[in-house]
Design an enzyme around this catalytic site. Structure first.
Site, PDB file in Angstrom:
ATOM      1  N   ARG A  36     -11.771   4.126 -13.565  1.00 44.01           N
ATOM      2  CA  ARG A  36     -11.095   2.945 -14.129  1.00 44.01           C
ATOM      3  C   ARG A  36     -11.441   2.810 -15.606  1.00 44.01           C
ATOM      4  O   ARG A  36     -12.564   2.493 -15.978  1.00 44.01           O
ATOM      5  CB  ARG A  36     -11.533   1.698 -13.371  1.00 44.01           C
ATOM      6  CG  ARG A  36     -10.948   0.386 -13.914  1.00 44.01           C
ATOM      7  CD  ARG A  36      -9.491   0.234 -13.578  1.00 44.01           C
ATOM      8  NE  ARG A  36      -9.292   0.146 -12.133  1.00 44.01           N
ATOM      9  CZ  ARG A  36      -8.097   0.054 -11.560  1.00 44.01           C
ATOM     10  NH1 ARG A  36      -6.995   0.049 -12.314  1.00 44.01           N
ATOM     11  NH2 ARG A  36      -7.986  -0.005 -10.240  1.00 44.01           N
ATOM     12  N   ARG A  62      -5.843  12.706 -11.548  1.00 42.68           N
ATOM     13  CA  ARG A  62      -6.917  11.812 -12.001  1.00 42.68           C
ATOM     14  C   ARG A  62      -8.085  11.731 -11.028  1.00 42.68           C
ATOM     15  O   ARG A  62      -9.123  11.151 -11.359  1.00 42.68           O
ATOM     16  CB  ARG A  62      -6.361  10.415 -12.284  1.00 42.68           C
ATOM     17  CG  ARG A  62      -5.739   9.734 -11.087  1.00 42.68           C
ATOM     18  CD  ARG A  62      -5.092   8.423 -11.448  1.00 42.68           C
ATOM     19  NE  ARG A  62      -4.581   7.746 -10.251  1.00 42.68           N
ATOM     20  CZ  ARG A  62      -4.384   6.445 -10.162  1.00 42.68           C
ATOM     21  NH1 ARG A  62      -4.660   5.670 -11.196  1.00 42.68           N
ATOM     22  NH2 ARG A  62      -3.917   5.915  -9.057  1.00 42.68           N
ATOM     23  N   HIS A 122      -2.521   7.152 -19.116  1.00 43.00           N
ATOM     24  CA  HIS A 122      -2.699   5.718 -18.828  1.00 43.00           C
ATOM     25  C   HIS A 122      -3.814   5.124 -19.704  1.00 43.00           C
ATOM     26  O   HIS A 122      -4.911   4.821 -19.241  1.00 43.00           O
ATOM     27  CB  HIS A 122      -3.021   5.569 -17.342  1.00 43.00           C
ATOM     28  CG  HIS A 122      -3.057   4.183 -16.822  1.00 43.00           C
ATOM     29  ND1 HIS A 122      -1.924   3.445 -16.572  1.00 43.00           N
ATOM     30  CD2 HIS A 122      -4.103   3.388 -16.485  1.00 43.00           C
ATOM     31  CE1 HIS A 122      -2.270   2.256 -16.089  1.00 43.00           C
ATOM     32  NE2 HIS A 122      -3.590   2.196 -16.029  1.00 43.00           N
ATOM     33  N   GLU A 224       0.852   3.075 -22.448  1.00 45.87           N
ATOM     34  CA  GLU A 224       0.880   4.413 -21.887  1.00 45.87           C
ATOM     35  C   GLU A 224       2.079   5.238 -22.368  1.00 45.87           C
ATOM     36  O   GLU A 224       3.210   4.756 -22.344  1.00 45.87           O
ATOM     37  CB  GLU A 224       0.946   4.332 -20.356  1.00 45.87           C
ATOM     38  CG  GLU A 224      -0.078   3.396 -19.744  1.00 45.87           C
ATOM     39  CD  GLU A 224       0.198   3.135 -18.280  1.00 45.87           C
ATOM     40  OE1 GLU A 224       0.682   4.064 -17.587  1.00 45.87           O
ATOM     41  OE2 GLU A 224      -0.062   2.010 -17.812  1.00 45.87           O
TER      42      GLU A 224
END
Length: 251
Positions: A36, A62, A122, A224
């Protein structure tokens, strides 16, 4: 940096007094989990996997460890190259950290059939206070508002944050994030990106995320470089596509 996700976790150029990327202090550093904060790589799809096939939201990149191809250093900074193969697609991430931060993701179709490709870089930008910033460069652009019932709208002026915000813009240009609390402007340039996503979960959704402190939403905004939904790229056999984002700091 992390091999887990080919992930830029933190970046602060020597000329800047404050970090540029936000990393959650509660981030889970475990294979199979997305980190995160920083710049998670969403690949090879955006949101749910197309065609109703099973697979994690925003793809596999990811949450897996990538292979380290090379690390080089010169007067401009340090460059990492990492790779990952998923089914018939190969991803090569080039991460250049210096006075600017550039993340470039090249996708290659190794198979014998065309593949639909989408995804996103992101980027979590660290800011002083979410209600004080503005996101410029998107005025007059159409976007899909995904908060509540998905609705097509047109952006009027700069983007401001007054509650949960999740917008997918039809936009391939430059974005500027004005952050008066830190007396700086963050500039985001994109490559191969027909979509720009702007996101902040706000209080209620942030409280439901175990890897994010409840009040952390006040200190970041996600802007993003993306290939989202209907903007997915058709990648023929042997073809490549490059998705990139470059972040820099202006006073």
């Amino acid at each position: 940096m992390a091999l887990h996700g080919a992930h830029v976790m933190e970046w602060q150029p020597s000329s800047a007094p404050n970090p540029v990327l936000y990393l959650s202090p509660a981030a889970v550093l475990q294979e199979g989990k997305a980190i995160r904060g920083g710049i998670p790589i969403c690949w090879p799809w955006f949101n749910a996997r197309p065609g109703g096939q099973p697979g994690p939201s925003h793809g596999v990149a990811r949450s897996q460890f990538w292979d380290l191809v090379s690390v080089t250093e010169d007067a401009d900074g340090v460059t990492f190259v990492m790779s990952l193969v998923h089914e018939s697609l190969k991803a090569t991430a080039t991460l250049a950290l210096g006075d600017k931060l550039t993340v470039s993701l090249e996708s290659e179709n190794l198979g014998e059939e065309s593949v639909k490709l989408s995804g996103a870089l992101h980027t979590y930008l660290k800011i002083d206070e979410i209600t004080m910033i503005t996101v410029g460069g998107l005025a007059g652009r159409e976007y899909l508002d995904t908060v509540g019932t998905p609705t097509r709208r047109t952006q009027d002026g700069p983007v401001v944050f007054e509650g949960e915000l999740d917008r997918i813009f039809d936009h391939s240009g430059m974005i500027r994030v004005d952050d008066p609390g830190l007396d700086r402007v963050l500039q985001i340039e994109k490559e191969g990106s027909p979509s720009t996503v702007v996101w902040n979960p706000w209080a209620e959704k942030a409280a439901g995320l175990a890897d994010l402190p409840d009040d952390a939403f006040k200190g970041f905004a996600c802007v993003e470089a993306a290939i989202a939904n209907e903007a997915a790229v058709e990648l023929p056999p042997g073809a490549t596509h490059r998705l990139g984002t470059t972040v820099s700091v202006a006073s």
